[in-house]
Enzyme design. Structure first.
Site, PDB file in Angstrom:
ATOM      1  N   CYS A   1       3.727   8.409   0.924  1.00  0.00           N
ATOM      2  CA  CYS A   1       4.004   7.511   2.052  1.00  0.00           C
ATOM      3  C   CYS A   1       4.102   6.095   1.476  1.00  0.00           C
ATOM      4  CB  CYS A   1       2.857   7.625   3.059  1.00  0.00           C
ATOM      5  SG  CYS A   1       3.022   6.489   4.434  1.00  0.00           S
TER       6      CYS A   1
ATOM      7  N   GLU B   1       0.822  -1.210   0.000  1.00  0.00           N
ATOM      8  CA  GLU B   1       0.000   0.000   0.000  1.00  0.00           C
ATOM      9  C   GLU B   1       0.850   1.251   0.000  1.00  0.00           C
ATOM     10  OE1 GLU B   1      -4.037  -0.228   2.065  1.00  0.00           O
ATOM     11  OE2 GLU B   1      -2.806  -1.733   3.050  1.00  0.00           O
TER      12      GLU B   1
ATOM     13  N   CYS C   1       3.523  -6.629   8.505  1.00  0.00           N
ATOM     14  CA  CYS C   1       4.533  -6.157   9.456  1.00  0.00           C
ATOM     15  C   CYS C   1       4.636  -7.166  10.600  1.00  0.00           C
ATOM     16  CB  CYS C   1       4.141  -4.794  10.022  1.00  0.00           C
ATOM     17  SG  CYS C   1       5.396  -4.136  11.150  1.00  0.00           S
TER      18      CYS C   1
ATOM     19  N   CYS D   1      -2.545   7.120   9.135  1.00  0.00           N
ATOM     20  CA  CYS D   1      -1.582   6.345   9.910  1.00  0.00           C
ATOM     21  C   CYS D   1      -2.243   5.183  10.628  1.00  0.00           C
ATOM     22  CB  CYS D   1      -0.944   7.222  10.973  1.00  0.00           C
ATOM     23  SG  CYS D   1       0.263   8.300  10.288  1.00  0.00           S
TER      24      CYS D   1
ATOM     25  N   CYS E   1       2.195  -3.683  17.031  1.00  0.00           N
ATOM     26  CA  CYS E   1       1.659  -2.477  17.673  1.00  0.00           C
ATOM     27  C   CYS E   1       0.140  -2.606  17.755  1.00  0.00           C
ATOM     28  CB  CYS E   1       2.049  -1.238  16.882  1.00  0.00           C
ATOM     29  SG  CYS E   1       3.829  -1.098  16.654  1.00  0.00           S
TER      30      CYS E   1
ATOM     31  N   CYS F   1      -2.471  -0.572  15.439  1.00  0.00           N
ATOM     32  CA  CYS F   1      -2.203  -0.524  14.001  1.00  0.00           C
ATOM     33  C   CYS F   1      -2.819  -1.724  13.296  1.00  0.00           C
ATOM     34  CB  CYS F   1      -0.697  -0.510  13.784  1.00  0.00           C
ATOM     35  SG  CYS F   1      -0.223  -0.736  12.070  1.00  0.00           S
TER      36      CYS F   1
END
Ligand code: SF4
Length: 359
Positions: A105, A92, A112, A343, A116, A119
């Protein structure tokens, strides 16, 4: 994939590859400019190359390995791209138009491995690191979507490595991609226009500090104490705040005059946004006397994440406490949250709940 992805080669490497094919050095430079400066994504479009060379290149190499699956356009003009790698993994990228300079970005990993808790990307787990070519191609695709291939962009471009993945776990392809993109005969996006955000991979922070032509660094903090940070960002158990901030202090020696580095702090309602959290954060940063600023990032809610965003008043109160204690603090305006481009929201979401923009 057997074919060489040419976007992952530096100009020198491309010249050598063309020489191996019996071509003079200028042909390598010509192909590099076609790929990176004119942003052409197929050899067929490189009509200034001899036909025989174009078909030879076609057999051995490729100018594109990412497929654009979907594109979403926010009411604020932000564009989110969902791409797929040749082996079917999601990538993305977000394009954020701004008056004077666009920001792209990009992602450094598909998924990942860090967990976290605020997220969405974390829920994918790590699928794999992206290659240098796949990192560069995200920028090419976003610029071509905004401005068309073959044309100069009307604006400069800033890059932020804040998309999916922990960039410092894909350190080598990331640094190679940045070197390729800084080439003046290509995209010419110099490292001072690039910010890489890390969750706190301490050895890589120290390594980055030794690289003369390095990008800016941003560190995601999310909590002022180990107890809370362990819960929100489990990477903290490996590199707790004391180690992280000591590394940041060491990194400070590499800052140029006037340069500061950035701490990011996602604001989660009733979790990390109290007045005492603000004081603890300011005291922590002041203890290390860091030349830094804090970006407060209102959380972008997304089911199934268990958090709500702090209210605007709470964020402002938090900012004022930091400022009063001598820590420069700014509130980052969320962009593209209606298209899951903000984010913490990148998780290869498809068209559900979204209106796909006509392409
Ligand atoms: S916030 Fe960044 S490092 Fe943490 S899980 Fe999400 S993508 Fe990974």
């Amino acid at each position: 994939m057997n074919k060489t992805h040419l976007l992952g080669l530096s100009q020198d490497e491309l010249v050598s590859l063309l020489q191996e094919l019996g071509q003079p050095a200028f042909r390598g430079r010509q192909v590099f400019a076609a790929l990176h400066n004119r942003r052409l994504s197929s050899f067929a479009e490189m009509t200034d190359l001899p036909n025989a060379l174009r078909s030879k290149l076609d057999q051995q190499a490729t100018a594109s390995t990412l497929t654009l699956e979907s594109r979403y356009i926010s009411t604020d003009g932000t564009r989110r791209y969902l791409m797929k790698t040749h082996d079917g993994l999601p990538v993305e990228t977000v394009f954020i138009p701004e008056d004077r300079r666009d920001t792209i970005c990009f992602s450094s990993q598909s998924g990942c491995p860090l967990q976290c808790s605020f997220c969405l990307t974390a829920q994918l787990g790590l699928l794999r690191n992206l290659t240098a070519g796949e990192i560069v191609e995200q920028i090419v695709i976003a610029l071509n979507d905004a401005y068309g291939a073959g044309s100069q962009t009307p604006h400069g471009t800033n890059l932020v490595g804040m998309g999916a993945g922990e960039p410092f776990l894909a350190f080598e392809p990331l640094m190679k991609a940045l070197r390729i993109m800084s080439d003046p005969s290509g995209l010419h996006i110099v490292p001072s226009r690039v910010t890489i955000s890390t969750a706190g991979i301490v050895p890589r922070i120290l390594e980055l500090a030794t690289i003369p032509d390095r990008p800016h660094l941003a560190v995601s903090l999310a909590a002022p104490t180990d107890e809370l940070r362990d819960q929100l960002m489990p990477v903290n158990k490996k590199w707790p705040l004391e180690k992280l901030l000591a590394a940041c202090k060491q990194f400070e020696n590499s800052l140029k005059p006037g340069e500061r580095f950035t701490f990011e702090y996602v604001m989660l309602a009733d979790v990390n946004d109290s007045e005492s959290h603000a004081r603890q954060l300011a005291n922590l940063l002041n203890r290390y006397q860091l030349r830094a600023k804090v970006n407060l990032i209102p959380h972008n809610p997304a089911a199934p994440l268990p958090y709500l965003p702090s209210s605007a008043q709470t964020v402002e109160k938090f900012r004022r406490i930091l400022e009063a204690k001598g820590v420069p603090a700014f509130v980052r305006r969320p962009r593209g949250s209606d298209i899951y481009a903000a984010c913490g929201q990148l998780a290869a979401r498809g068209a559900e709940k979204l209106a796909a923009a006509p392409s």
